[in-house]
Scaffold this motif. Structure first.
Motif, PDB file in Angstrom:
ATOM      1  N   ILE A  70     -12.900 -15.134   3.091  1.00 48.05           N
ATOM      2  CA  ILE A  70     -12.666 -16.404   1.945  1.00 48.05           C
ATOM      3  C   ILE A  70     -12.288 -17.172   2.787  1.00 48.05           C
ATOM      4  O   ILE A  70     -12.850 -18.521   2.075  1.00 48.05           O
ATOM      5  N   VAL A  71     -11.902 -17.620   3.297  1.00 46.92           N
ATOM      6  CA  VAL A  71     -11.141 -18.905   4.211  1.00 46.92           C
ATOM      7  C   VAL A  71     -11.503 -18.422   5.453  1.00 46.92           C
ATOM      8  O   VAL A  71     -11.237 -18.116   5.765  1.00 46.92           O
ATOM      9  N   SER A  72     -11.774 -19.784   6.446  1.00 43.43           N
ATOM     10  CA  SER A  72     -12.193 -20.149   7.601  1.00 43.43           C
ATOM     11  C   SER A  72     -11.476 -21.356   8.019  1.00 43.43           C
ATOM     12  O   SER A  72     -11.712 -22.528   6.856  1.00 43.43           O
ATOM     13  N   GLY A  73     -11.016 -21.068   9.426  1.00 42.67           N
ATOM     14  CA  GLY A  73      -9.975 -22.213   9.767  1.00 42.67           C
ATOM     15  C   GLY A  73      -8.736 -22.005  11.296  1.00 42.67           C
ATOM     16  O   GLY A  73      -9.114 -20.768  11.146  1.00 42.67           O
ATOM     17  N   GLY A  74      -7.544 -22.989  11.037  1.00 42.27           N
ATOM     18  CA  GLY A  74      -7.161 -23.271  12.000  1.00 42.27           C
ATOM     19  C   GLY A  74      -6.117 -22.051  11.043  1.00 42.27           C
ATOM     20  O   GLY A  74      -6.186 -21.050  10.573  1.00 42.27           O
TER      21      GLY A  74
END
Length: 351
Positions: free
Chosen positions: A289-293
């Protein structure tokens, strides 16, 4: 592939000499997850053997008082506590799973694999059997001590927190403690064994608002500390050598995050019983759902974990009425196939 520390979609908000990176996509996904959790919470509060209307739910929330009528007792002593506990416990387990997977760099890592769950169950069983008059407030404290002790032994034997050695030794510790729990069960009378097994299955039937308050008081500073360490953890994903050159020492950060995950897991198990697979599934679903750190992964996993456990509690309470299945069993029914799919994907990728 090594993660990028700054993506084009991120927006930098500056406050004096400080800056915060925000991802519009992550914020939108978080708002959608929070909305779904809110809707599911409303559904959980209104549905059951005695349905409540939205007006009745609103009235109970705005006119809190000592329960006197049937609706008040049903709302304040049963539905609201177990729904709130499901959200808190699921969020805590999801966050702990995200921390454990990123720290060990193993997508199959789960806090329950280190023997934390079994050590916590052992301590709680001893208190229930031999100290029945002891206040339930002591359970989280003793459980966290037991969890930290077991994790310390695993870390000492594995000489660190990264690599498969840490996971394998943790699994061995888990099996050993599980065998000890089995020995205890076989020596008890059937009534006591049934009571302990029901608790271990992850039932939310005995949830109270006081327990929810205790979990929030303990979990909030730990989660805040883990969020503070997310920036350093994101840098560590680039590799230990690169992180060291950037001024981040891997060992203290990894130990801090593992200890935080252990405390969160022990806290949850000591209050709602043994609920597995949330810490395994939530981070993987969040990455879809979410990409990132690491901060995005931690917050997203907490929301997904809360949604999973609240959904499992609703299914166990309503789908088989009047029989109620513990939420831990419903989660296990989902988690077993999920683990099989992960293992199958890993096997096919290596071919």
């Amino acid at each position: 592939m090594r993660p990028s520390l700054l993506r084009p979609a991120d927006k930098a908000l500056r406050f004096g000499g400080k800056s915060i990176l925000l991802s519009p996509h992550a914020l939108l996904a978080g708002c959608i997850l929070a909305l779904i959790i809110t809707l599911l919470l409303v559904f959980s509060l209104t549905q059951g053997a005695l349905p409540l209307t939205l007006r009745e739910v609103y009235y109970q929330l705005t006119h809190a008082q000592a329960p006197s009528s049937l609706n008040q007792m049903l709302f304040w002593q049963m539905r609201l506590p177990r729904s709130v506990i499901a959200i808190i416990a699921g969020g805590v387990l999801g966050a702990a799973g995200a921390v454990m997977q990123s720290t060990t760099r193993n997508g199959l890592a789960d806090p329950s694999l280190l023997g934390i769950k079994e050590a916590t169950c052992l301590v709680v069983w001893i208190e229930l059997l031999f100290f029945p008059t002891l206040s339930p407030l002591w359970r989280p404290i003793s459980a966290m001590i037991a969890g930290l002790l077991v994790t310390g032994i695993v870390m000492l034997l594995a000489r660190g927190t990264s690599g498969s050695r840490f996971i394998l030794i943790g699994i061995g510790m888990s099996w050993g403690l599980n065998a000890l729990l089995g020995v205890i069960l076989t020596t008890l009378d059937p009534k006591q064994a049934q009571q302990l097994m029901l608790w271990m299955a992850g039932s939310l039937q005995h949830a109270t608002l006081q327990t929810a308050q205790l979990m929030v008081v303990i979990a909030l500073p730990i989660v805040a500390l883990l969020l503070y360490s997310c920036r350093a953890s994101t840098i560590l994903q680039l590799g230990d050598a690169t992180a060291t050159s950037l001024g981040v020492t891997p060992l203290p950060i990894n130990r801090l995050r593992v200890i935080g995950a252990v405390i969160l897991t022990a806290l949850t198990v000591s209050t709602v019983g043994s609920i597995g697979f949330i810490g395994l599934m939530a981070p993987h679903l969040t990455r879809r759902i979410v990409s990132g750190g690491q901060s995005y992964l931690l917050c997203g996993s907490a929301l997904v974990g809360a949604l999973l456990l609240l959904l499992a509690d609703c299914v166990g309470r309503l789908a088989f009425a009047p029989t109620q299945l513990p939420a831990g069993i419903i989660v296990a029914l989902l988690g077993g196939p999920f683990l099989f799919i992960l293992l199958w994907k890993r096997a096919t990728q290596r071919q």
